[in-house]
Write a protein that holds these residues in place. Sequence first.
Motif, PDB file in Angstrom:
ATOM      1  N   THR A  66       0.829  -1.203   0.000  1.00  0.00           N
ATOM      2  CA  THR A  66       0.000   0.000   0.000  1.00  0.00           C
ATOM      3  C   THR A  66       0.867   1.258   0.000  1.00  0.00           C
ATOM      4  N   GLU A  67       2.086   1.154   0.534  1.00  0.00           N
ATOM      5  CA  GLU A  67       3.048   2.250   0.496  1.00  0.00           C
ATOM      6  C   GLU A  67       4.420   1.701   0.113  1.00  0.00           C
ATOM      7  N   THR A  68       5.325   2.570  -0.305  1.00  0.00           N
ATOM      8  CA  THR A  68       6.660   2.128  -0.709  1.00  0.00           C
ATOM      9  C   THR A  68       7.346   1.406   0.446  1.00  0.00           C
ATOM     10  N   PRO A  69       7.884   0.201   0.216  1.00  0.00           N
ATOM     11  CA  PRO A  69       8.593  -0.529   1.278  1.00  0.00           C
ATOM     12  C   PRO A  69       9.722   0.306   1.869  1.00  0.00           C
ATOM     13  N   LEU A  70       9.965   0.109   3.144  1.00  0.00           N
ATOM     14  CA  LEU A  70      10.954   0.886   3.885  1.00  0.00           C
ATOM     15  C   LEU A  70      12.305   0.939   3.171  1.00  0.00           C
ATOM     16  N   GLY A  71      12.711   2.138   2.733  1.00  0.00           N
ATOM     17  CA  GLY A  71      14.029   2.346   2.153  1.00  0.00           C
ATOM     18  C   GLY A  71      14.202   1.895   0.712  1.00  0.00           C
ATOM     19  N   PHE A  72      13.191   1.282   0.116  1.00  0.00           N
ATOM     20  CA  PHE A  72      13.354   0.732  -1.232  1.00  0.00           C
ATOM     21  C   PHE A  72      13.619   1.815  -2.266  1.00  0.00           C
TER      22      PHE A  72
END
Length: 216
Positions: free
Chosen positions: A112-118
């Motif tokens: 649902t949101e950009t994965p952490l740090g990707f």
Amino acid sequence: MKITVGGSFHEPGWTAVCKTVKRLKEAGHEVLAPGEEWEPINNTDDYVRFKGEENASAFELQEGFLSCIDQSDAYVICNPNSYEGFMVSFEFGYASACIIQGKGPMKYICFTETPLGFDKFSLDEKMSLEEFKQRLYTEPSYSKELAYYRKIRKKDDGYFGYGDESDYYEDLLSMYGKLKLLEARGALIVGIDNLIELDKNTSQSSREQAEEEIEF
């Protein structure tokens, strides 16, 4: 599509998961898990159980959830504020393997949101460990990553906690490798609306192709 929705079943994650499920159903999709009847008994416990699961083991609960993933066309990860959680990381790996190995109907993994740090690693895939450490502690844009690292490092059970930044970095790097592979295959989607729109366009193309074949 048949969809399984993962995420933190603790609050506020559970509320976000329920909203995601509602949005998918409104768009006409079938959500295999969680179901409408899922009512947390106590979602402050380490492992959230729902009514009717009081006597089930953690293994049985996870096996049932993975069975839903096996039957799904998409696995949606509800990650508000880019938080995925430990069990979701395991389920992500399982769903990724289904896609990569061509096991079952699984076609997409949607965050649902950009994965952490990707987003940062996508811009600089060759970032070294020393560069990562330096940015983690000095660059404001890494505040989410630093906060997550500090949170999980506090765990003293010797299982999920990271000993140092090296362990943390290697774990992230492994996940990002899977994400890049899924992205290259067109199987990685960020945003529920993008998943819904993609399925809508795919369904329309399939109908148009079928109509052309009938006319031929």
